[in-house]
Design a protein around this motif. Structure first.
Motif, PDB file in Angstrom:
ATOM      1  N   THR A 149       0.823  -1.208   0.000  1.00  0.00           N
ATOM      2  CA  THR A 149       0.000   0.000   0.000  1.00  0.00           C
ATOM      3  C   THR A 149       0.855   1.255   0.000  1.00  0.00           C
ATOM      4  O   THR A 149       0.604   2.193  -0.766  1.00  0.00           O
ATOM      5  CB  THR A 149      -0.920   0.011   1.236  1.00  0.00           C
ATOM      6  N   LEU A 150       1.877   1.286   0.836  1.00  0.00           N
ATOM      7  CA  LEU A 150       2.745   2.456   0.920  1.00  0.00           C
ATOM      8  C   LEU A 150       3.469   2.691  -0.405  1.00  0.00           C
ATOM      9  O   LEU A 150       3.553   3.828  -0.889  1.00  0.00           O
ATOM     10  CB  LEU A 150       3.751   2.277   2.054  1.00  0.00           C
ATOM     11  N   LEU A 151       3.990   1.627  -1.004  1.00  0.00           N
ATOM     12  CA  LEU A 151       4.699   1.767  -2.278  1.00  0.00           C
ATOM     13  C   LEU A 151       3.744   2.212  -3.387  1.00  0.00           C
ATOM     14  O   LEU A 151       4.124   3.014  -4.252  1.00  0.00           O
ATOM     15  CB  LEU A 151       5.383   0.453  -2.656  1.00  0.00           C
ATOM     16  N   ASN A 152       2.518   1.710  -3.361  1.00  0.00           N
ATOM     17  CA  ASN A 152       1.540   2.096  -4.379  1.00  0.00           C
ATOM     18  C   ASN A 152       1.192   3.582  -4.320  1.00  0.00           C
ATOM     19  O   ASN A 152       0.745   4.161  -5.312  1.00  0.00           O
ATOM     20  CB  ASN A 152       0.257   1.269  -4.239  1.00  0.00           C
ATOM     21  N   HIS A 153       1.387   4.187  -3.174  1.00  0.00           N
ATOM     22  CA  HIS A 153       1.142   5.623  -3.042  1.00  0.00           C
ATOM     23  C   HIS A 153       2.193   6.439  -3.800  1.00  0.00           C
ATOM     24  O   HIS A 153       1.976   7.627  -4.082  1.00  0.00           O
ATOM     25  CB  HIS A 153       1.144   6.046  -1.575  1.00  0.00           C
ATOM     26  N   HIS A 154       3.334   5.819  -4.120  1.00  0.00           N
ATOM     27  CA  HIS A 154       4.437   6.535  -4.766  1.00  0.00           C
ATOM     28  C   HIS A 154       4.675   6.086  -6.207  1.00  0.00           C
ATOM     29  O   HIS A 154       5.110   6.888  -7.033  1.00  0.00           O
ATOM     30  CB  HIS A 154       5.712   6.355  -3.947  1.00  0.00           C
ATOM     31  N   TYR A 155       4.428   4.832  -6.507  1.00  0.00           N
ATOM     32  CA  TYR A 155       4.546   4.335  -7.888  1.00  0.00           C
ATOM     33  C   TYR A 155       3.765   3.030  -7.997  1.00  0.00           C
ATOM     34  O   TYR A 155       3.416   2.419  -6.984  1.00  0.00           O
ATOM     35  CB  TYR A 155       6.016   4.137  -8.286  1.00  0.00           C
ATOM     36  N   PRO A 156       3.442   2.586  -9.212  1.00  0.00           N
ATOM     37  CA  PRO A 156       2.558   1.405  -9.376  1.00  0.00           C
ATOM     38  C   PRO A 156       3.270   0.087  -9.089  1.00  0.00           C
ATOM     39  O   PRO A 156       3.481  -0.729  -9.979  1.00  0.00           O
ATOM     40  CB  PRO A 156       2.114   1.503 -10.834  1.00  0.00           C
ATOM     41  N   TYR A 157       3.614  -0.124  -7.824  1.00  0.00           N
ATOM     42  CA  TYR A 157       4.294  -1.363  -7.435  1.00  0.00           C
ATOM     43  C   TYR A 157       3.379  -2.579  -7.591  1.00  0.00           C
ATOM     44  O   TYR A 157       3.760  -3.591  -8.193  1.00  0.00           O
ATOM     45  CB  TYR A 157       4.775  -1.240  -5.986  1.00  0.00           C
ATOM     46  N   ASP A 158       2.178  -2.479  -7.075  1.00  0.00           N
ATOM     47  CA  ASP A 158       1.233  -3.599  -7.109  1.00  0.00           C
ATOM     48  C   ASP A 158      -0.007  -3.246  -7.939  1.00  0.00           C
ATOM     49  O   ASP A 158      -1.056  -3.870  -7.783  1.00  0.00           O
ATOM     50  CB  ASP A 158       0.819  -3.959  -5.672  1.00  0.00           C
ATOM     51  N   LEU A 159       0.159  -2.260  -8.812  1.00  0.00           N
ATOM     52  CA  LEU A 159      -0.939  -1.800  -9.663  1.00  0.00           C
ATOM     53  C   LEU A 159      -0.545  -1.973 -11.123  1.00  0.00           C
ATOM     54  O   LEU A 159       0.620  -2.246 -11.448  1.00  0.00           O
ATOM     55  CB  LEU A 159      -1.246  -0.324  -9.367  1.00  0.00           C
ATOM     56  N   THR A 160      -1.503  -1.823 -12.017  1.00  0.00           N
ATOM     57  CA  THR A 160      -1.203  -1.926 -13.438  1.00  0.00           C
ATOM     58  C   THR A 160      -0.368  -0.734 -13.888  1.00  0.00           C
ATOM     59  O   THR A 160      -0.471   0.365 -13.337  1.00  0.00           O
ATOM     60  CB  THR A 160      -2.508  -1.971 -14.261  1.00  0.00           C
ATOM     61  N   GLY A 161       0.453  -0.962 -14.922  1.00  0.00           N
ATOM     62  CA  GLY A 161       1.297   0.101 -15.445  1.00  0.00           C
ATOM     63  C   GLY A 161       2.648   0.138 -14.779  1.00  0.00           C
ATOM     64  O   GLY A 161       2.944  -0.626 -13.852  1.00  0.00           O
TER      65      GLY A 161
END
Length: 418
Positions: free
Chosen positions: A26-38
């Protein structure tokens, strides 16, 4: 200059584990798409995993590849074969989904395998210190979780919201939190801490489980605690019958106290309401049982050879059975294919067997709690450090067994040069 390579490995393992525990998905996703598409491929690998892999290649080439492989095969065979199994898993995943669908294998399974390979070079005291560090991180995370629940506010804004408040603390998703917390709670019972310290520590982690609302992990932990206390009453060696009887009464009285405490917590406290309000067969539990039915919507060929991530999600969405497959065994079977899935089961089972064989009967209880809790959700089919935490604590607490202390030794690294 010369240096002691085991110290470099020790410090590197601490850094990589601390990064994995402190930097949630969650924390990483706030800064870049670590666990998200793209995003780019390097954004899909956790910084803690990157740090560990850098350390691995340093050790691999300093020890010389042939020597490293020979040492691991001879002295660390269970982790060595598990690492080869993960390589085969990764190759199968690349064939089915390409590189973009394989990052979770690197962060969940490869991280664990490499961590175990490098831990073999540490002294028993260094392994125990890493375990202690993990216990401390999880206690801190639990304190934050209880604080979040009390204030009804998150330290890190979560990506998912539920029909009731669930803490997310440092580790992100409540289910990932619950799996890690339940594993640490049962593993802590094996440490040489006093009964009062164990009670406070495990009590804190159980309170955190209520904050996360993790029914499956809480149930698995309670079953493990009951099994531990029931068996410990008879497994502990006593000098005479009177002392043995006193030990039995002590543990069985403890069982009654634990049971009564859980009942009070669940039905008579605000923090227990997240569990008491969901003791019925709700849609979440039904989805977990219905996950088994999803196999009927895949062909025999797809089950044998596996399917890509997009095809998997499409078939699940069109099935009308479940929206999410809440069972990581089913997800891995369909993503990897039957032969590779069987290979993984065999490799993982052998690793657990060797860990339990080298330690005491408590290792079996710890494994039972972890596997039971993990089977109630799909955490292990996503990017998570929970598997590594489980096996690191198994290794570290195993050193408290008198037999293990006599047998444990680290590889000869004192002569490493740079």
């Amino acid at each position: 200059m010369s240096f002691k390579l085991s110290n470099l490995i020790y410090k590197g393992l601490i850094v990589s584990m601390a990064l994995r525990l402190c930097l949630s998905n969650t924390l990483l996703n706030h800064h870049y798409p670590y666990d998200l598409t793209g995003g780019h491929w390097y954004q899909k690998i956790h910084p803690g995993t990157m740090a560990l892999m850098a350390l691995f290649f340093i050790v691999f080439f300093l020890r010389e590849p042939a020597s490293f492989l020979h040492e691991q095969r001879r002295e660390n065979s269970a982790a060595f074969q598990f690492a080869w199994g993960i390589l085969i898993m990764a190759a199968a995943s690349v064939m089915n989904t390409g590189l973009k669908g394989t990052a979770y294998i690197a962060d969940t399974f490869a991280f664990t395998a490499v961590y175990l390979l490098l831990m073999a070079y540490l002294s028993p005291k260094q392994k125990q210190r890493i375990s202690a560090l993990v216990f401390i991180f999880i206690a801190l995370n639990s304190i934050i979780a209880v604080g979040e629940f009390s204030l009804k506010s998150h330290l890190i804004e979560p990506e998912f919201h539920f029909g009731f408040f669930r803490s997310s603390a440092l580790f992100g998703h409540p289910l990932a939190n619950s799996l890690i917390t339940a594993t640490a709670a049962i593993a802590f019972l094996k440490t040489p801490a006093s009964s009062s310290v164990k009670t406070v520590y495990v009590g804190l982690l159980i309170t955190a489980l209520f904050s996360f609302g993790g029914r499956g992990s809480l149930g698995a932990l309670c079953a493990g605690i009951f099994a531990y206390m029931f068996l410990a009453a008879w497994m502990e060696q006593k000098t005479d019958i009177k002392t043995q009887l006193g030990g039995v009464l002590y543990y069985y009285f403890g069982l009654v106290v634990v049971f009564m405490g859980l009942v009070l917590f669940i039905f008579y406290t605000d923090i227990g309401s997240s569990i008491s309000s969901r003791l019925n067969m709700d849609s979440s539990i039904k989805e977990r049982f219905n996950s088994l039915l999803i196999l009927d919507h895949f062909s025999g060929s797809e089950i044998i050879w596996g399917v890509g991530s997009e095809e998997f999600l499409s078939t699940v969405g069109q099935s009308g059975v479940v929206t999410i497959v809440e069972n990581f065994w089913i997800v891995m079977l369909l993503r990897l294919g039957l032969p590779v899935f069987i290979l993984f089961i065999a490799s993982f089972s052998y690793l657990l067997y060797q860990s339990a064989k080298k330690g005491s009967w408590v290792n079996i209880v710890i494994s039972f709690v972890f596997l039971l809790a993990a089977s109630t959700n799909n955490s292990l089919s996503s990017k998570t450090v929970s598997l590594a935490v489980f096996l690191v604590l198994m290794t570290g607490t195993g050193l408290f067994d008198s037999e293990m202390i006599k047998q444990t030794h680290s590889f000869p690294l004192d002569g490493a040069k740079s």
